[in-house]
Scaffold this active site. Structure first.
Site: not given
Length: 409
Positions: A61, A311
């Site tokens: 992110k 991720s």
């Protein structure tokens, strides 16, 4: 970089991703690409894990949030930024803002895991706990933005966010030039959209496959309809991809460039997380393990070499315990059984002797004596056992029945 709104449909280009990479130089890490012997044997071709769980803040992110905030005009920076998130996006916004000297306010649900709340504060954001679900938190953040003039930083529905996430794709091509398939977990779609832009620009032959949790899979019906479709009451342990509706901007890119979006079950997510921990020695959250879950569920469906993008690794320890136990149960390595015994001395010892004969390791024993369904001389016992696989589970249950015990659950 783009200064448009979240709803802007301006295409994200390879030049945008390249520009994002320059902007992120010295900010984000070039994360490792680790080979997995176990998955390679299962798939029948080389499998590599792209370790974004080892990125700063524990997920990809930071890449997108930094590019988005760095691209703000001076007057926008002066107004500060605001975001709503239960975890990874919150931490990305907090650190990116601190690095850029921008004031940040992050709204988080009241039930957000304490480690994620603490980390977001530690990265420099003012955290405000509001609402029980993310939708309520989002409403509060949007109201704050309208009232104060702070810029709302969307987690996935903005070209700059997508361009930043696309730098993962550039790294994959450099680290594994022979890649044939890239597998990516999908929530709103920002990560897979960015990767697709970068990878397809250089290698249109590479297959890009998205993975969603079965109970929160908004992309398959949306792609079938030709526009974003909301999933009512999305439900999954993988909160990082628990998004009820695709973003407008990433949806257009996914529809054009992504080859396939498939789903995985909660059992498969648990098994994927467990494999990452045991075999790869990597702490990965359920959303981050979704590509591994897909590989395990249909190993023959992926042309290698394969790169699976892990991720994120920001998993709450309480959830980790539950997921690991769930994953072990799904693999037949954990068994919970309930049965009734005569309430007399030696009954439990006899039961444990029967279990020792079949080499079942007893993890926990609990007694119930006050259930109205029990007779006066009965006790209900619940056993939690460590087992060696589905065949061993069946052997344990068979041995208990042959010893005269009735399994009731």
């Amino acid at each position: 970089m783009n200064h448009g709104t979240a709803g802007s449909l301006r295409a994200v280009t390879l030049d945008d991703v390249r520009g994002a990479r320059k902007m992120l130089s010295g900010v984000s890490r070039t994360t490792a690409l680790e080979s997995s012997r176990y998955l390679s044997q299962a798939v029948g071709a080389p499998v590599h894990l792209k370790c974004e769980n080892l990125q700063r803040t524990g997920s990809f992110k930071l890449r997108g949030t930094y590019v988005r905030i760095a691209g703000l005009l001076p007057e926008e920076r002066a107004a500060g930024v605001v975001a709503a998130s239960a975890g990874n996006h919150a931490q990305g916004v907090a650190l990116a803002s601190s690095l850029l000297g921008v004031r940040s306010t992050v709204f988080m649900p009241k039930g957000a895991p304490l480690p994620k709340v603490s980390a977001t504060r530690d990265y420099g954001a003012e955290v405000r706990l509001h609402g029980q679900v993310v939708d309520e938190t989002l409403d509060a953040a949007m109201e704050y933005a309208q009232r104060t003039g702070a810029v709302f930083i969307h987690p996935f529905d903005h070209p700059d966010i997508i361009a930043g996430q696309g730098t993962v794709g550039l790294e994959i091509l450099e680290q594994c030039p022979e890649v044939r398939t890239v597998v990516v977990g999908v929530g709103g779609g920002g990560l897979i959209a960015g990767i697709a832009v970068a990878v397809k620009a250089y290698r249109p032959d590479v297959r890009i496959i998205g993975v969603q949790a079965e109970g929160s899979a908004s992309y398959p019906p949306s792609l079938a309809a030709g526009h974003p479709v909301a999933v009512r009451a999305p439900a999954t342990m993988a909160d990082g991809i628990k998004v009820g509706r695709p973003g407008e901007v990433p949806f257009g890119i996914v529809a054009e460039l992504v080859d396939e979006v498939r789903t995985v079950t909660e059992d498969e997510l648990s098994a994927g997380l467990l494999l990452c921990l045991e075999r790869a020695k990597l702490v990965v959250e359920p959303a981050g393990a979704s590509p591994v879950a897909a590989l395990l569920s249909r190993p023959g469906a992926f042309e290698g070499p394969v790169v699976a993008v892990l991720s994120g690794g920001n998993v709450d320890p309480v959830l980790m315990e539950r997921v690991l136990r769930h994953g072990m149960a799904a693999q037949g390595r954990y068994l919970a059984v309930r049965l009734r015994l005569p309430d007399r001395p030696g009954a439990l010892a006899a039961l444990l002797r029967a279990l020792s004969v079949v080499d079942a390791n007893v993890l926990d024993v609990s007694h119930v004596r006050t259930d109205p369904r029990l007779g006066l001389t009965e006790v209900e016992v619940e056993l939690h056992l460590e087992t060696k696989g589905p065949e061993h589970c069946a052997e344990v249950c068979r041995a208990l029945r042959e010893a005269g015990y009735t399994i009731i659950g």
